[in-house]
Scaffold this active site. Structure first.
Site, PDB file in Angstrom:
ATOM      1  N   CYS A   1       0.828  -1.195   0.000  1.00  0.00           N
ATOM      2  CA  CYS A   1       0.000   0.000   0.000  1.00  0.00           C
ATOM      3  C   CYS A   1       0.875   1.263   0.000  1.00  0.00           C
ATOM      4  O   CYS A   1       1.474   1.564  -1.021  1.00  0.00           O
ATOM      5  CB  CYS A   1      -1.014  -0.038   1.133  1.00  0.00           C
ATOM      6  SG  CYS A   1      -2.451   0.972   0.739  1.00  0.00           S
TER       7      CYS A   1
ATOM      8  N   HIS B   1      -3.729  -4.914   0.480  1.00  0.00           N
ATOM      9  CA  HIS B   1      -3.128  -5.451   1.711  1.00  0.00           C
ATOM     10  C   HIS B   1      -3.242  -6.976   1.729  1.00  0.00           C
ATOM     11  O   HIS B   1      -4.225  -7.508   2.245  1.00  0.00           O
ATOM     12  CB  HIS B   1      -3.845  -4.884   2.938  1.00  0.00           C
ATOM     13  CG  HIS B   1      -3.598  -3.445   3.174  1.00  0.00           C
ATOM     14  ND1 HIS B   1      -2.519  -2.984   3.899  1.00  0.00           N
ATOM     15  CD2 HIS B   1      -4.265  -2.348   2.779  1.00  0.00           C
ATOM     16  CE1 HIS B   1      -2.551  -1.667   3.947  1.00  0.00           C
ATOM     17  NE2 HIS B   1      -3.614  -1.250   3.273  1.00  0.00           N
TER      18      HIS B   1
ATOM     19  N   GLU C   1      -1.755  -9.006   3.533  1.00  0.00           N
ATOM     20  CA  GLU C   1      -1.608  -9.568   4.887  1.00  0.00           C
ATOM     21  C   GLU C   1      -2.948  -9.925   5.526  1.00  0.00           C
ATOM     22  O   GLU C   1      -3.019 -10.820   6.371  1.00  0.00           O
ATOM     23  CB  GLU C   1      -0.819  -8.599   5.788  1.00  0.00           C
ATOM     24  CG  GLU C   1      -1.521  -7.298   6.176  1.00  0.00           C
ATOM     25  CD  GLU C   1      -1.358  -6.163   5.173  1.00  0.00           C
ATOM     26  OE1 GLU C   1      -1.053  -6.444   3.994  1.00  0.00           O
ATOM     27  OE2 GLU C   1      -1.531  -4.988   5.560  1.00  0.00           O
TER      28      GLU C   1
HETATM   29  N1  GLN Z   1      -1.920   6.819   2.720  1.00  0.00           N
HETATM   30  C1  GLN Z   1      -2.020   6.067   1.505  1.00  0.00           C
HETATM   31  C2  GLN Z   1      -3.387   6.224   0.857  1.00  0.00           C
HETATM   32  O1  GLN Z   1      -4.334   6.641   1.497  1.00  0.00           O
HETATM   33  C3  GLN Z   1      -1.727   4.585   1.767  1.00  0.00           C
HETATM   34  C4  GLN Z   1      -2.723   3.945   2.662  1.00  0.00           C
HETATM   35  C5  GLN Z   1      -2.258   2.613   3.233  1.00  0.00           C
HETATM   36  O2  GLN Z   1      -1.078   2.314   3.242  1.00  0.00           O
HETATM   37  N2  GLN Z   1      -3.175   1.820   3.743  1.00  0.00           N
HETATM   38  O3  GLN Z   1      -3.527   5.945  -0.327  1.00  0.00           O
END
Ligand code: GLN
Length: 525
Positions: A374, A500, A502
């Site tokens: 992410c 994600h 995970e």
């Molecule tokens: N801050 C980034 C976004 O909002 C990544 C978010 C995250 O890593 N969950 O796109």
């Protein structure tokens, strides 16, 4: 109708009630029962999505896009069921529903009160998860004695009357401190918290004693006597090195038999599947070291699903995984010399970003296996733009809204959103993997579903120049408009994903990206 187990907590918070609940649920599943788990949280946030990880640890995202308590992650890792929005109920959600109904005129002139309106809503939400289940386990967050917990405890007390006491089991988790100066385990806090519980009208059936050490028989006897619980129902739950040992501790003390027989099911002698998992975790001969570069490293719960998924990748490869916590705000390059792989997890806000970028440069240039998740993936793009394309001011507009090179930019549909709660791109979305790429091979399939939680994404204006310099966009949204996965061509393992992975990893179904990452770390040793 299902049987119900209500798990309450006494003395202290952070006792690992979530792991204890998940462990008991998994033992019941091993008995062939259909089980579901729900978490009740007494705070007034509608969901934990707006809370800092320092407050409450990781925010766990479900398939259906709910931002939930991290205990739901434990539930998914321990039992064969996906959690959903309805598996996490907060006081905020309960009050929100009741107040909305009141404004709509739904209470027909009545005075709206905690009892019965709030408690009725809690009961209704609890009953939402029982469909098709033999047993529902409900973990009541907070500690007995807290003002906030009272409506929840009252609701479960009422439910035990409505269902009939024989359909309900109350498990109370307490803390039994070992006082070093006296060289003794102390039962007084447990006695007091059970007294408190009884004052609310709840008599526990099982006492789970969290402690630094094993609870000896004599102490169990004492607790049984003071709390009117059978001695066989006083269960020792000493600190464990790995959470997957907890079901085995419970099984040794026949907690599964006690519950199954209490509900009138037939108890089966089965060997627990957790034995094999614990064996690898504890005695695998080899170890890989992975650097986790993040800003919340002082509260390890902030990255719970990531650290568990790394362990799962280790289990699949038959190795132990040692995590080196690297605080991205105090990044030192030498810290990465000793590790076999680098992981930059998700995150929000600018703090620590420079350290993460430097760690990514290190991983890219030294050809160490590097995994960006992410925000980690987004920073892989920023790093690539700055260092390879020489666009020195490249950035994400999250950190510099006026950057001349916004390689990561806010999604079109996110522009103008003012309300922060529950408005990100959340939950499961499909992704098509490009044939011939590393990631396509790792997954062994073309179409995948992964969970998201972000507002920003890769800016397609830069796709061509990135590709020209060796970046491969190996996973895209099915219609091709969003970059979901990328990898570097000239690198043994440099992969970033916008989602994600995970959240979907379980000890018995390790996530393919984590399995492959650990395997690459092992190869590079
Ligand atoms: N801050 C980034 C976004 O909002 C990544 C978010 C995250 O890593 N969950 O796109």
């Amino acid at each position: 109708m299902a049987y119900y187990i209500f798990v309450t907590g006494g003395v202290l918070s952070s006792l690992g009630k979530g792991v204890a609940s998940a462990s008991l649920a998994s033992l019941l599943e091993e008995q062939g029962l259909k089980v579901n788990i729900q978490k009740l949280d007494p705070y007034l946030n509608v969901d934990p999505g707006t809370m800092s990880p320092y407050q409450h640890g990781e925010v766990y995202v479900t398939e259906d896009g709910a931002e939930t308590d991290l205990d739901l992650g434990h539930y998914e890792r321990f039992i064969n069921r996906n959690m959903a929005k309805k598996n996490n109920v907060t006081a905020g959600r309960v009050y929100y529903n009741v107040i909305r109904r009141e404004r709509e005129g739904g209470y027909l002139g009545a005075t709206v009160q905690v009892i019965p309106h709030i408690t009725d809503e809690i009961k209704r939400l609890i009953r939402e998860v029982e469909d098709g289940c033999d047993v529902v386990l409900v973990e009541v967050g907070g500690t007995v004695g807290d003002i906030e917990s009272l409506p929840f405890l009252e609701a479960v007390r009422q439910l035990s009357m409505e269902f009939g006491r024989e359909r309900v089991l109350f498990v109370h988790t307490t803390y039994v401190p070992f006082v070093k100066t006296a060289g003794e385990l102390k039962t007084k806090p447990t006695q007091h918290s059970v007294k408190e519980l009884r004052a609310i009208g709840i008599q526990p059936d099982v006492i789970l004693c969290r402690s630094e050490v094993e609870i000896p028989e004599g102490i169990k006897e004492k607790i049984a006597l003071f709390t009117s619980v059978k001695k066989s129902a006083v269960i020792s739950a000493p600190d464990a090195e790995f959470i997957y040992e907890v079901p085995l501790h419970f099984k040794e003390q026949k907690l599964d038999r006690l519950v199954v027989q209490r509900f009138g099911f037939e108890y089966k002698e089965v060997e627990s599947k957790w034995k094999g998992i614990v064996h690898v975790l504890k005695s695998a001969p080899r170890e890989v070291r992975v650097a986790l570069v993040g800003k919340y490293v002082s509260l390890k719960d902030s990255y719970k699903s990531v650290t568990e998924a790394l362990l799962h990748g280790g289990i699949a490869n038959g190795v132990r995984v040692k995590i080196e916590w690297i605080n991205s705000e105090h990044y030192r390059e030498s810290a990465l010399d000793e590790v076999n792989g680098i992981l930059v997890p998700g995150g929000f806000g600018e703090r620590g970003v420079e350290g993460k970028l430097r760690a990514l440069t290190y991983g890219r240039e030294r050809k160490k296996p590097t995994f960006g998740i992410c925000l980690g993936m987004q920073l892989m793009c920023v790093e690539f733009a700055r260092e390879v394309l020489c666009l020195k001011e490249a950035n994400s507009t999250e950190f510099d809204p006026n950057t001349p090179h916004p390689v990561i930019d806010i999604m079109e549909e996110q522009k103008g959103i003012r309300e922060l709660g529950g408005t990100m791109r959340l939950g499961s979305y499909p992704c098509r993997l490009v044939p011939g790429t590393k990631v396509r091979e790792i997954y062994g399939q073309e179409l995948i579903q992964e969970r998201h939680r972000h507002r920003y994404e890769f800016n397609n204006r830069y796709r061509e120049s990135f590709e020209r310099f060796g970046m491969v966009f190996s996973g895209l949204s099915p219609e091709g408009s969003l970059v979901e996965v990328l990898e570097l061509r000239e690198h043994p393992w440099y992969i970033g994903c916008q989602f994600h992975p995970e959240f979907r990893s379980k000890p018995f179904q390790p996530h393919p990206l984590f399995v492959s990452f650990i395997s690459a770390c092992l190869e590079g040793q």
